[in-house]
Design a protein around this motif. Structure first.
Motif, mmCIF file in Angstrom:
data_model
loop_
_atom_site.group_PDB
_atom_site.id
_atom_site.type_symbol
_atom_site.label_atom_id
_atom_site.label_comp_id
_atom_site.label_asym_id
_atom_site.label_seq_id
_atom_site.Cartn_x
_atom_site.Cartn_y
_atom_site.Cartn_z
ATOM 1 N N GLN A 178 41.932 44.391 38.807
ATOM 2 C CA GLN A 178 41.569 43.846 37.496
ATOM 3 C C GLN A 178 41.805 44.872 36.395
ATOM 4 O O GLN A 178 42.280 44.520 35.301
ATOM 5 N N VAL A 196 40.319 36.983 27.702
ATOM 6 C CA VAL A 196 40.018 36.161 28.882
ATOM 7 C C VAL A 196 39.821 37.049 30.111
ATOM 8 O O VAL A 196 38.880 36.866 30.894
ATOM 9 N N ALA A 197 40.702 38.032 30.288
ATOM 10 C CA ALA A 197 40.623 38.914 31.452
ATOM 11 C C ALA A 197 39.365 39.775 31.413
ATOM 12 O O ALA A 197 38.760 40.054 32.455
ATOM 13 N N ALA A 199 36.502 38.877 30.081
ATOM 14 C CA ALA A 199 35.405 37.983 30.468
ATOM 15 C C ALA A 199 35.377 37.802 31.983
ATOM 16 O O ALA A 199 34.308 37.834 32.606
ATOM 17 N N HIS A 200 36.541 37.632 32.592
ATOM 18 C CA HIS A 200 36.606 37.479 34.046
ATOM 19 C C HIS A 200 36.128 38.739 34.749
ATOM 20 O O HIS A 200 35.382 38.671 35.738
ATOM 21 N N HIS A 201 36.546 39.891 34.250
ATOM 22 C CA HIS A 201 36.196 41.173 34.859
ATOM 23 C C HIS A 201 34.685 41.414 34.824
ATOM 24 O O HIS A 201 34.075 41.799 35.828
ATOM 25 N N ASP A 203 32.355 39.117 34.401
ATOM 26 C CA ASP A 203 31.693 38.073 35.183
ATOM 27 C C ASP A 203 31.706 38.439 36.666
ATOM 28 O O ASP A 203 30.700 38.265 37.373
ATOM 29 N N TYR A 204 32.833 38.947 37.136
ATOM 30 C CA TYR A 204 32.948 39.389 38.530
ATOM 31 C C TYR A 204 31.925 40.489 38.832
ATOM 32 O O TYR A 204 31.227 40.450 39.851
ATOM 33 N N LYS A 207 28.234 39.118 38.741
ATOM 34 C CA LYS A 207 27.895 38.315 39.919
ATOM 35 C C LYS A 207 27.656 39.198 41.140
ATOM 36 O O LYS A 207 26.790 38.904 41.972
#
Length: 220
Positions: A178, A196-197, A199-201, A203-204, A207
């Motif tokens: 990532q 976007v990336a 936010a994904h990073h 979020d990962y 979690k």
């Protein structure tokens, strides 16, 4: 008399710095109870600078005072997710301001940090420090002291949980993939993709931390 800067940190500052590092590095875990006397004995100082340092840490949200002890702040899973959402909003703003200013020297330094993070013998603590450096190094390009200060304040609250994250994953391959993707987007100046990336990073990461917090304690 010519004015001279003070070069030696006070005992209060030294105690604060050590405790802050112990909490943010995960050496003192969230939920751990501390006593002023035990800390003073460990540092071989009086209780006064310890109490002062803990009050400063309380103001930063890192400890909570009780009747007989002080507890390292333990956030609930919902609170951890909230802090990561705050971190996301701030870091997306920093990315927006930084991406148009980033230059070859900045990109080279980000690449070097990632190369250091790829070292096979890196400890979880070393990786965590470099991870923070990678993100903050890019955001510093935004040239906003106010924004960086806010980001650092949020990081101080989330760092104990980043230590949990670093200790729970089998390896850092997914996170590094990532990071490489983030750097590629920065190189290309792709702001929408970077937001976007990011936010994904985050979020990962959030979690993974929440899953660790929700694990039942190991039976003795």
């Amino acid at each position: 008399m010519e004015a001279q800067p003070v070069r030696i940190a006070t005992v209060n500052d030294e105690v604060y710095t050590r405790l802050h590092k112990a909490i943010t590095s995960g050496a003192l875990l969230p939920g751990m109870k501390l006593t002023i006397r035990s800390i003073a004995d460990s540092f071989q100082v009086s209780t006064m600078p310890v109490r002062d340092a803990l009050r400063r840490l309380e103001a930063n949200g890192l400890v909570v005072f009780g009747r007989r002890s002080v507890t390292v702040t333990l956030l609930s899973p919902d609170e951890v997710e909230q802090v990561f959402q705050i971190r996301l909003r701030l870091e997306q703003l920093a990315a927006e301001w930084a991406i148009s200013r980033v230059g070859p020297h900045d990109l080279d330094e980000l690449e070097r940090i990632l190369a250091d993070m790829d070292e096979p013998d890196l400890s979880a603590e070393q990786w965590r420090v470099l991870n923070q450096r990678f993100h903050l190094r890019f955001y510093e390009v935004a040239e906003s002291d106010h924004l960086i200060r806010l980001i650092r304040d949020v990081w101080s609250k989330v760092e104990p949980y980043m230590a949990i994250y670093a200790s729970r994953v089998d390896d850092f391959a997914e996170a590094q993939q990532q990071h490489r993707f983030l750097l590629d987007l920065i190189r290309r100046g792709d702001l929408s993709g970077l937001l976007v990336a990011t936010a994904h990073h985050l979020d990962y990461t959030a979690k993974t931390v929440v899953a660790a917090l929700e694990e039942p304690p190991a039976s003795s």
